[in-house]
Design a protein around this motif. Structure first.
Motif, PDB file in Angstrom:
ATOM      1  N   ALA A 686      -7.067  16.037  62.463  1.00 50.23           N
ATOM      2  CA  ALA A 686      -6.418  14.879  61.852  1.00 50.23           C
ATOM      3  C   ALA A 686      -5.612  14.103  62.893  1.00 50.23           C
ATOM      4  CB  ALA A 686      -5.502  15.349  60.728  1.00 50.23           C
ATOM      5  N   PRO A 773     -10.869  17.054  58.545  1.00 44.38           N
ATOM      6  CA  PRO A 773      -9.437  16.898  58.260  1.00 44.38           C
ATOM      7  C   PRO A 773      -9.211  16.519  56.805  1.00 44.38           C
ATOM      8  CG  PRO A 773     -10.250  15.130  59.677  1.00 44.38           C
ATOM      9  CD  PRO A 773     -11.329  16.134  59.585  1.00 44.38           C
ATOM     10  N   ARG A 774     -10.166  15.772  56.227  1.00 46.20           N
ATOM     11  CA  ARG A 774     -10.033  15.342  54.843  1.00 46.20           C
ATOM     12  C   ARG A 774      -9.959  16.552  53.896  1.00 46.20           C
ATOM     13  NH1 ARG A 774     -12.672  15.378  50.745  1.00 46.20           N
ATOM     14  NH2 ARG A 774     -12.182  13.996  49.025  1.00 46.20           N
ATOM     15  N   LEU A 777      -6.574  17.894  53.769  1.00 44.79           N
ATOM     16  CA  LEU A 777      -5.657  17.105  52.957  1.00 44.79           C
ATOM     17  C   LEU A 777      -5.990  17.237  51.471  1.00 44.79           C
ATOM     18  CD1 LEU A 777      -5.734  13.955  55.202  1.00 44.79           C
ATOM     19  CD2 LEU A 777      -3.978  15.701  55.140  1.00 44.79           C
TER      20      LEU A 777
ATOM     21  N   THR B  50      -7.805   8.969  48.599  1.00 44.15           N
ATOM     22  CA  THR B  50      -9.133   8.702  49.148  1.00 44.15           C
ATOM     23  C   THR B  50      -9.113   7.377  49.927  1.00 44.15           C
ATOM     24  OG1 THR B  50     -10.098   9.841  47.262  1.00 44.15           O
ATOM     25  CG2 THR B  50     -11.584   8.455  48.535  1.00 44.15           C
ATOM     26  N   TYR B  53      -7.313   8.028  53.236  1.00 46.66           N
ATOM     27  CA  TYR B  53      -8.143   8.749  54.215  1.00 46.66           C
ATOM     28  C   TYR B  53      -9.192   7.816  54.816  1.00 46.66           C
ATOM     29  CZ  TYR B  53      -6.491  12.646  51.285  1.00 46.66           C
ATOM     30  OH  TYR B  53      -5.732  13.495  50.548  1.00 46.66           O
ATOM     31  N   MET B  58      -9.870   9.145  58.524  1.00 44.73           N
ATOM     32  CA  MET B  58      -9.998  10.583  58.246  1.00 44.73           C
ATOM     33  C   MET B  58     -11.314  10.853  57.537  1.00 44.73           C
ATOM     34  SD  MET B  58      -7.212  12.699  58.619  1.00 44.73           S
ATOM     35  CE  MET B  58      -5.465  12.531  58.864  1.00 44.73           C
ATOM     36  N   ASP B  59     -11.790   9.840  56.863  1.00 48.20           N
ATOM     37  CA  ASP B  59     -13.010   9.985  56.074  1.00 48.20           C
ATOM     38  C   ASP B  59     -13.837   8.718  56.251  1.00 48.20           C
ATOM     39  OD1 ASP B  59     -14.771  11.153  54.412  1.00 48.20           O
ATOM     40  OD2 ASP B  59     -13.541  11.051  52.594  1.00 48.20           O
TER      41      ASP B  59
END
Lengths: 780, 252
Positions: A686, A773-774, A777, B50, B53, B58-59
């Motif tokens: 992250a 990393p998601r 979280l 969401t 991220y 992050m996503d």
């Protein structure tokens, strides 16, 4: 108990990879443990069974002549001895000779028996294993059966100075005369061929004394006493003998080597498996602290939780052990196939409950102990503290490698932090690497001194080698020496004759005589003290000296030809020819006991000289005065190649095994580390660490322990490998090993070992790719 | 008009859940501006985290684009996204996520050294940031499990700011803290925002949301509404009323 099973099943489901890896390690340990137990118990005992089955001799003596007077005299001697249980005397012919073997030649003392006579012997029976339709020819010991030496094929044998060609009619097994390792080799001829050989007179008539004893452990002293008694009555008579102890040891040298290596590997793999299991449990407790706390909170006792781990690991270990034992039965025919080339004794594999029981007990016991010791901490878990994650699994006394002051690059510094905070991982890595270091050094030593260049091995095992050995009658000795010294092809010639003497009150010793030991090629034969120089000196085998409490400077009485003389021990030798029952005399020294009827000379020829052509020329020049000629190179390559191929297979097998061990041990460690650091790796990702950086960081964290243990392990092993090998070869009379330690090979192998470990950890760490990393979280 | 830092176009994110697709974000068009304290609010399951991220790299989105400055980040690989995050973003997590085996200072420096090789300057900056969030020298040497939750979250903020990110993403930064320490953390974020730091914060707490100047309300994967609260002023009661009215309108 049911609760234990439920927890164990849940644990197994959650860690399939670790379970499989532990299964493989325990399976390998069980395979080798059972294999070793089979080799060291039943395989060796097979000799005794076969010995009984063929009512074989405990002492065999082949004496020149078969007159009634001689046989009566021998019978009286045998009857007089209370140790004799049964005996028989057979007329035979005997002579030294050679036959083709393993691409070279095998020389031995041949005892020729007529087929019917051989088959009707009540003591020392033979068992015909294969037989063709031919009615005229030779039957050979099964050991010599090859693609070239086959039924119906012509076969050339050297008998003394002559060559004879026979058709191979069949093969037989003989316990005491079925291999060149027995000193005596039985050759069975059909009646016509026996008569023809008798008529040709190439081999003198002899009497074969086959003796069974009340107590087989008396065989060694009985043999010595018997020879002493015969030589007392018939001075200078030719006689050759063997006994139960020497034959049972010499026919099982390969078994001894194999079982030694397999046992060492079995215990090393078991040690690694136990350390890995312990490390896994400690890691399991750390990762599942909350779960364990929760289970305790709902009423599970520490005993139940430890019981669940016991059920889990013990169940796995016993399952793996049973599969491993099963596999050992699959592997055994291959191992037997390798060893039978040296033992020559057929072995029928059968189910052995004792090794199975011991294997299960050892593995079960040690795994249970490792589980109980590693899971002790569960007792200290207080549910409420664990649920709050209040138990620290990290030692906060010290911040290893503070980044503020660290000089190392970030990745290396973080790797070092991991290394220094994971001491248990390091211990496992160190033990694995130390074991592998020993394997690498041993493999290097064997490759350098046995496989790539046979000479050091030969110097150790055979003692002395040259190009040619020619045995001449004593009356032709002067003329032979004059001719040899005048021959430009001869570089060096020296007397090197072997015969038997007895240590008064001790065993029979194989004596080697030399006119001047300064001339011998292998000056390492005497490794302590010096070679005999004067006629009152003797150098004796270190193993024999140790067994009998003899030291350099001691005086011992030697008997031969009915005489007894004192000799001063001037040095210790190690020659494995007679399994550590050897001695060296100067010629003058031996002549205090008797005169030589024939003498063997070792000859070094100039480079490029055809040894066979030289031997033939000498034979033609001196005709019947030459007893035998031996091309030592060919003879050695024949018998030594068995050990070379055995060692090659062993080295390949242990290196392959080591690669498997390191992969599985590292797999378990990496999996444990990744499970442990899953959260940290998620955070790092992250924050912007790439997968590659984290993989390298993980691999680098294993390197300090890997490099350090490899360096220490290789250095220590290089220093102790020679004494260790000597210990290992002690059974065949070697007490000091001076093999060249291949430093270059070891350094390269060490680097390869470290690189292999690094690459393996990198590959095993590829799972880091999947850490998102998601997910970290999202888990909240 | 403030400079646009990050924008999305038709941003969608779907997850496969037991064979059925769950559309969490639906065609979101959004622009984040420099210096703003943007707060993303919404009920549980609205898609706030969401969205955070996806915006922070992050996503990756299922459909649509995310552009940071002039670079489209939605097409980057995982490792390229990692580099993007370390160079342009800072993160403050609800669960703080400090690495327990590293000291407080090392937690901050591990993130810093990834970007800057000038360790001396980095240490100086870390100390300056620690002083700004009231973390003593002694605490800097401690391990995360040896400090309080409030201290740990402030360390988390220092770690997020060590690389001077263009945007600081905060996911429920006070969610795991008590009232007093939560307030301290919000004060810290406000202070840095006042100094020019762009902040994007996800929260469902009104007290936290009041700190933002721009409130986005997310419902069922779409931005239902937006409220401009203006610059934060401590004790401004009108601000609270305005936010309450907006949230009432949104069905909060």
């Amino acid at each position: 108990m049911r609760k234990c099973f439920l927890i164990a099943r849940s644990n197994l489901r959650k860690s399939k990879g670790q379970t499989a890896a532990i299964l493989v390690l325990v399976l390998l340990a069980a395979l080798m443990l059972n294999l070793w137990l089979m080799l060291s118990t039943d395989y060796k005992a097979n000799f005794e069974r076969y010995h009984d089955q063929l009512n074989a001799e405990h002492v065999t003596l082949s004496v020149d002549g078969d007159s009634e007077e001689l046989q009566n005299s021998l019978a009286q001697m045998l009857q007089r001895d209370s140790r004799t249980a049964d005996y028989r005397l057979d007329s035979c012919m005997h002579m030294t000779g050679a036959l083709p073997y393993n691409g070279g030649e095998m020389s031995s003392w041949f005892v020729f028996l007529e087929k019917q006579a051989a088959l009707t012997r009540s003591i020392g029976q033979i068992e015909i294993v294969e037989e063709g339709a031919c009615s005229s020819g030779v039957y050979l010991p099964m050991l010599y059966k090859t693609d070239d030496i086959a039924i119906g094929e012509p076969f050339e044998i050297s008998i003394g100075n002559h060559k004879e060609t026979y058709t191979v009619c069949g093969f037989f097994n003989s316990v005491m005369m079925g291999s060149h390792n027995c000193v005596l080799t039985q050759i069975v001829l059909t009646a016509d061929k026996y008569a023809a050989l008798q008529a040709a007179g190439y081999a003198p008539q002899a009497t074969l004394c086959s003796v069974r004893l009340n107590d087989p452990s008396d065989a060694l002293s009985y043999e010595a006493d018997m020879k002493s008694a015969v030589s007392e009555q018939y001075p200078n008579i030719t006689m050759v003998s063997n006994c139960y102890q020497i034959v049972s040891q010499s026919r099982y040298i390969s078994q001894m080597i194999c079982s030694g290596i397999v046992s060492a590997m079995a215990f090393f793999v078991l040690l690694i498996a136990l350390v890995v299991i312990g490390s896994n449990i400690i890691n399991y407790i750390q990762v599942n602290l909350k779960n364990l706390g929760a289970l305790k909170a709902v009423g599970y006792t520490a005993r139940q939780l430890i019981g669940a781990l016991l059920v889990q690991f013990l169940g796995l270990a016993l399952l793996a052990a049973i599969v491993g034992v099963g596999l050992s039965y699959l592997v055994f025919p291959t191992v037997n196939g390798i060893m039978i080339a040296q033992t020559g004794i057929p072995y029928a594999m059968r189910f052995l409950p004792l090794p199975l029981g011991i294997t299960l007990a050892v593995l079960g016991g040690t795994v249970a102990l490792a589980v109980v010791l590693a899971s002790r901490r569960i007792r200290k878990i207080e549910p409420i503290v664990a649920l709050r994650s209040g138990i620290q699994t990290h030692n906060f006394k010290r911040n290893h490698v503070p980044l503020e002051t660290a000089k190392a690059p970030l990745q290396l510094a973080l790797a070092l932090k991991t290394t220094l905070s994971g001491i248990k991982h390091n211990v496992t890595v160190c033990i694995t690497m130390l074991v592998l270091s020993l394997v690498v050094v041993f493999s290097g030593l064997m490759t350098e001194n046995v496989i790539a260049d046979m000479e050091p091995f030969l110097n150790l095992i055979v003692g002395e080698t040259a190009d040619s050995c020619i045995s001449v009658q004593a009356d032709a000795e002067d003329a032979f020496l004059r001719a040899a010294n005048a021959d430009s092809r001869v570089e060096k010639i020296y007397l090197y004759s072997s015969l038997n003497v007895s240590h008064a009150g001790g065993a029979e010793l194989m004596a080697t005589l030399c006119d001047d030991f300064a001339k011998v090629n292998n000056q390492d034969t005497v490794f302590e003290g010096r070679f005999p120089k004067y006629d009152n000196e003797i150098a004796i085998a270190a193993k024999y000296a140790e067994e009998n409490g003899l030291a350099i400077g001691d005086e011992i009485e030697i008997t031969a030809n009915g005489k007894q003389e004192p000799y001063l021990i001037c040095g210790f030798t190690q020659i494995s020819n007679n399994l550590g029952r050897d001695c060296l005399f100067t010629r003058a020294g031996y002549e205090r006991l008797g005169t030589l009827t024939s003498t063997s000379y070792y000859i070094n020829l100039t480079s490029g000289t055809d040894i066979d052509a030289f031997n033939l020329a000498m034979k033609e020049q001196f005709k019947d005065s030459v007893n035998t000629t031996i091309n030592i190179d060919t003879t050695i390559s024949g018998s030594a190649s068995v050990y070379v191929s055995l060692m090659t297979i062993i080295v390949i097998a242990i290196l392959a095994l080591s690669a498997i061990i390191i992969v599985f041990a590292l797999y378990l460690l990496v999996r444990a580390m990744l499970n442990n650091k899953l959260r940290d790796y998620g955070i790092m990702k992250a924050l912007g660490f790439t997968t590659r950086q984290l993989i390298l960081q993980t691999a680098a964290s294993f390197m300090p322990a890997t490099i350090l243990s490899a360096a220490v392990g290789l250095t220590v092993c290089a220093c102790i490998i020679n004494p260790l090998t000597a210990l290992f070869l002690r059974g065949i009379g070697i007490v000091k090993c001076t093999f060249t330690v291949p430093v270059g090979f070891i350094i390269i192998a060490g680097i390869c070992l470290v690189l292999f470990a690094f690459a393996t950890v990198c590959l095993l760490s590829l799972k880091i790719r999947k850490i998102a990393p998601r997910a970290l979280l999202a888990e909240e | 008009m403030k400079e646009i830092l990050l924008s999305t176009e038709k941003l969608s994110k779907s997850f496969s859940n037991g064979g059925t697709m769950q559309h969490v974000l639906k065609n979101i068009d959004l622009q984040l501006r420099k210096g703003d304290f943007t707060v993303i609010m919404g009920a549980s399951g609205a898609g706030k985290s969401t969205l955070l991220y996806a915006l922070s790299g992050m996503d990756t989105p299922t459909l649509g684009t995310i552009t940071f400055g002039t670079h489209e980040i939605s097409a980057l690989s995982q490792d390229e996204l990692a580099v993007f995050r370390r160079e342009h973003c800072g993160f403050v997590f609800q669960q703080i996520y400090l690495i327990n085996t590293m000291s407080v200072m090392d937690n901050v420096l591990a993130a810093g050294i990834l970007v800057s090789k000038d360790k001396k300057a980095l240490v100086a900056k870390a100390k300056e940031l620690f002083a700004a969030v009231d973390i003593s020298e002694a605490t800097q040497k401690k391990f995360p499990t040896q400090i309080s939750g409030g201290e740990a979250q402030r360390v988390g903020i220092v770690r997020a700011l060590i690389n001077s990110p263009e945007i600081l993403f905060a996911d429920e930064p006070t969610g795991a803290l008590n009232s007093k320490t939560g307030l301290d953390v919000l004060d810290t974020l406000t202070k840095f925002n006042e100094q020019g730091q762009s902040v994007v914060m996800v929260t469902h707490d009104m007290r936290s949301a009041r700190r933002g100047n721009r409130i986005l309300y997310l419902k069922d994967g779409v931005i239902l509404g937006e409220c401009d609260l203006g610059t934060y002023v401590h004790g401004d009661s009108q601000r609270h009323e305005k936010l309450s009215a907006f949230l009432r309108d949104m069905g909060w």
